[in-house]
Write a protein that holds these residues in place. Structure first.
Motif: not given
Length: 288
Positions: A165-177, A193-199
């Protein structure tokens, strides 16, 4: 499956109730839940709770006598405080009753009782704590092997507490496929990605903490209406409005926004794209 934000709030809620309390009785209602024989589970009874901590997606109760009770909820396990629901185990404290339940018929949740820190460490998959990890440490874990970024984030040997679940949210925030290869990521993408993961993990932990308040987590789920993409197939992306896409595999699915994350490309779902062949849409604009 409860992931880092859910587990963190579980631990905080338990801490307010059982830290310093005495575990009076462990009632096992399903013999397959307990995965250790030594020390015997009865040796935990009568011991005071000295601390609580998280190891990956596991909840650890530190007891007197250098004993550790480790709960892994897996996909469908949940904790209930002062509940009369039938469960797999009931932990009776002098402060109240904790019940471990599991939905469905598959019994995946587990309970371990181990002696000393060395035995506890053996249960740790070893993934890094993203909140404590500097960018360099994060990059080293991410690129240790070449996998899709989705697979890397959900690998408990690389990152602690992140699931589907949260990997989907992280990748969306990081704008990565989700299919981007880790060793192909640019320095700027790794930083993003580092910043999106923490945020993302902090934001959701704060949100769940606020929703729970002084109560006990009642609605622990991987699907939340406030999520950007996870579990929101066909609904509009909150950033660009394009319909959220999905890739189904085994018992999981990956959700993403094609416009925000893949340059408009719709990623191939193995089963459905093979069925549709030439009719499979290649770009988000073909759906509109």
């Amino acid at each position: 499956m409860p992931e880092l934000p859910d587990v963190a709030v579980y631990i905080e809620s338990l801490g307010r109730r059982i830290l310093g309390a005495r575990l009076l009785k462990v009632r096992l209602l399903n013999p397959f839940l307990l995965r250790t024989a030594m020390p015997p589970i009865a040796s935990a009874e009568g011991k005071k709770v000295l601390g609580l901590r998280r190891i990956g997606k596991r909840i650890v109760l530190e007891l007197e006598g250098d004993l550790f009770l480790v709960i892994h909820l897996m996909i469908a396990g949940r904790l209930q405080w002062e509940s009369n629901r039938k469960g797999l185990a009931v932990l009776e404290f002098d402060a109240g009753k904790l019940t471990l339940t599991e939905a469905g018929t598959k019994r995946r949740a587990s309970l371990h009782l181990v002696q000393d820190e060395a035995a506890l460490k053996a249960l740790d998959p070893g993934g890094i704590d993203v909140f404590a990890a500097a960018l360099r440490t994060f990059r080293e874990a991410l690129t240790r092997e070449n996998h899709t970024v989705k697979r890397a984030l959900t690998n408990p040997h690389l990152f602690s507490g992140i699931g589907n679940a949260y990997s989907d949210e992280i990748l969306h925030r990081a704008r990565l496929s989700p299919f981007a290869q880790t060793k192909d990521l640019t320095e700027e993408e790794v930083l993003r990605l580092h910043e999106a993961t923490k945020e993302t993990l902090k934001r959701w932990t704060d949100r769940l903490r606020e929703q729970t308040g002084e109560g006990f987590p009642e609605k622990v789920t991987a699907f939340r209406e406030e999520m950007a993409v996870h579990g929101r197939y066909g609904k509009p992306c909150p950033v660009c409005g394009a319909p959220v896409q999905r890739i189904v595999y085994a018992e999981n699915e990956t959700n993403y926004c094609a416009r925000c994350q893949t340059g408009g490309k719709i990623l191939a779902d193995r089963a459905l794209s093979r069925l549709l062949k030439a009719s499979w849409p290649r770009n988000i604009d073909e759906l509109e």
